[in-house]
Enzyme design. Structure first.
Site: not given
Ligand code: FRU
Length: 531
Positions: A74, A115, A240, A55-58, A188-189
């Protein structure tokens, strides 16, 4: 005739599937988009960044140092759905070819690693650097999952870690967290940048429905400067992943403005997650917004949490951004098998003034040229009516970069025109401009597999954009995504798709009248492979 065409298309499809499989098995292990792939991994992009697996996100910590672009992200290494967050890591010398490196940051007793950003502390304000070797410092959110599960309402704080070997190994700062939570559920972030007006670091943080700006002389002690955003812009969801940077409006006059990016989930213009922006001024303490209406970096459904690179040399001067090419509405259930999610192709951001408002434009970075393999010029032609009557290109040219210029005749002009990518199963996606609504759009109503989410299909539209003259479309087409940059990046739309069989045809259409294709240039793009 039609049957011949279908036979030819089937042949081309077979060739394209075969070449994709051959490419995937030849590709070197350890490079982005590669591994021991099989046909079950068929939605793996050919020229976009993906994790090797899981899995990958930001995108996180986008920073340039000594010839290397770092891409942290992420990452959950144990599953293809979101989980305890780490920072995955990859580097590139050209923003096109990526090399995977070991995980940079692991969760610890303070929480998951959410993030954040990374900077190069050139003046050693933190004291983490060594003589002649500035530290790379990562600033991220700690998400204390134990506190969250215990029902506490406050569980996010900011921490830092540093590296003195170009991001290869990391030490967490023993004084973490460096920014405690003042009592906000969402906090956050952090995006950190050096502010030349005050000679301090500025930390831009998302806090529920607004942004907080903090300053610091040393990255360790932070002071709240101001807040922005309550009641301004879009508020359909939580704010975010912000970013703040100054950029020229016009290189000739030297005018500069500050841009504040704010991602929001949900509440995007076409549903789910998306990124809005504000243009104004920032004096090192306070952001003053001058944007009169809500504007979006990308009107497609699949570009989220995009932020820009720090420490780009002045001699380059670009504002380069990368976004996560998915949407929280369905990111965890899309039909990829070994891995989930890709990044957008890196983009160059610029600002233009239009009728006394500022527009943030996006275009692919010029490094895309490194992938160009074969050029095809399309003949100029009049387009009228159905898709089938205007076949233009086919599978042998995919993946593809395409430049199109459409011109409307003085009379009998079509109300709606564009291009369609499709396959012989009648699955397709259309990208066009509607003169009546004055909107660009992506019609993703029958693009292929979509049963995984009710939010996937739809007609997704841009903001209004009254184009009188030439309509230009610059497209990056990969096996499971398309990025549209219309009229030199004035409008951007990014979407993913999962056709049962790869798209093999590309045709034009014009409804209720005519449009002329004035010029068309297609480049077959090379797949990612070791240089
Ligand atoms: C955005 C988010 C950020 C958070 C991260 C968690 O996509 O929700 O706000 O830091 O993903 O994976």
């Amino acid at each position: 005739m039609l049957r011949n065409k279908i036979t030819l298309i089937t042949l081309l499809l077979a060739i394209s599937v075969l070449s994709a499989v051959v490419w995937q098995s030849c590709a070197s292990k350890g490079m982005a988009g590669t591994g021991t792939e099989s046909i079950s991994d068929k939605y793996r992009p050919l020229f976009h960044f993906t994790p090797d697996s899981m899995w990958m996100n930001d995108p996180n910590g986008l920073v340039y140092l000594d010839g290397e672009y770092h891409l942290f992200y992420q990452y959950y290494p144990d599953s293809t759905v979101w989980g305890p967050m780490h920072w995955g890591h990859a580097i590139s010398t050209d923003l096109v070819h990526w090399q995977h490196l070991p995980i940079a940051l692991y969760p610890d007793s303070l929480g998951y690693i959410f993030s954040g950003s990374a900077v190069v502390d050139n003046d050693n304000t933190s004291g983490f650097g060594k003589k002649g070797t500035p530290a790379m410092v990562a600033i991220f959110t700690y998400h204390d999952v134990k506190a969250e599960r215990a029902g506490k309402s406050v569980y996010q704080s900011q921490g830092i870690a540093y590296s003195t070997d170009k991001g290869r190994s990391w030490t967490k700062y023993p004084g973490n967290p460096v920014l405690k939570n003042p009592g906000q559920r969402d906090f956050r972030d952090p995006k950190v940048s050096w502010n030349k007006q005050t000679n301090k670091w500025i930390l831009t943080l998302a806090s529920g429905d607004h942004i907080c700006f903090y300053s610091s002389p040393n990255l360790k002690e932070w002071t709240l400067e101001s807040e922005f955003g309550k009641g301004v812009g879009a508020h359909g969801g939580v704010w975010e992943c912000p970013d703040l940077f100054e950029m020229p409006v016009d290189r000739k006059t030297g005018e500069k403005k500050w841009v504040l990016l704010v991602s929001i989930n949900p509440g995007g213009p076409n549903g789910g997650s998306a990124t809005q922006y504000f243009v104004g001024s920032f004096d090192g303490h306070r952001f003053l917004n001058e944007s009169k209406e809500t504007r979006w970096v990308d009107y497609g459904k699949d570009n989220y949490a995009g932020v820009s690179y720090s420490n780009i040399p002045d001699s380059d001067g670009r504002h380069i951004s990368i976004g996560w090419m998915s949407n929280w509405q369905y990111a965890q259930v899309v039909p990829t098998v070994k891995w989930r999610s890709a990044m957008t192709f890196p983009r160059k951001l610029s600002l233009m003034e239009d009728n006394s408002s500022y527009i943030l434009k996006s275009e692919p970075v010029e490094e895309i040229q490194l992938l160009r393999e074969r050029k095809t010029e399309l003949k100029s032609q009049n387009i009228e009516g159905a898709l089938e009557s205007n076949p233009a290109m086919n599978a042998s040219n995919f993946p593809m970069e395409l430049f199109l210029e459409f011109e409307l005749p003085a009379s009998g002009a079509a109300t709606d025109f564009g291009i369609q990518l499709g396959n012989q199963l009648d699955e397709n996606i259309q990208l066009g401009y509607n003169r009546e609504t004055k909107q660009f759009y992506i019609r993703r109503e029958n693009s292929g597999i979509s049963t995984f989410s009710k939010d996937f299909n739809g007609l997704h539209t841009s903001g209004t954009c009254d184009i009188k003259g030439t309509v230009k479309m610059h497209l990056l087409i990969d096996v499971a995504s398309v990025e549209l940059f219309a009229n030199d990046g004035l409008v951007t739309m990014t979407e993913i798709f999962f056709p049962t069989e790869y798209y093999q045809t590309l045709g034009f259409y014009a409804r209720n009248g005519k449009v002329a294709l004035k010029s068309g240039v297609a480049y077959k793009l090379n797949s990612l492979k070791e240089k």
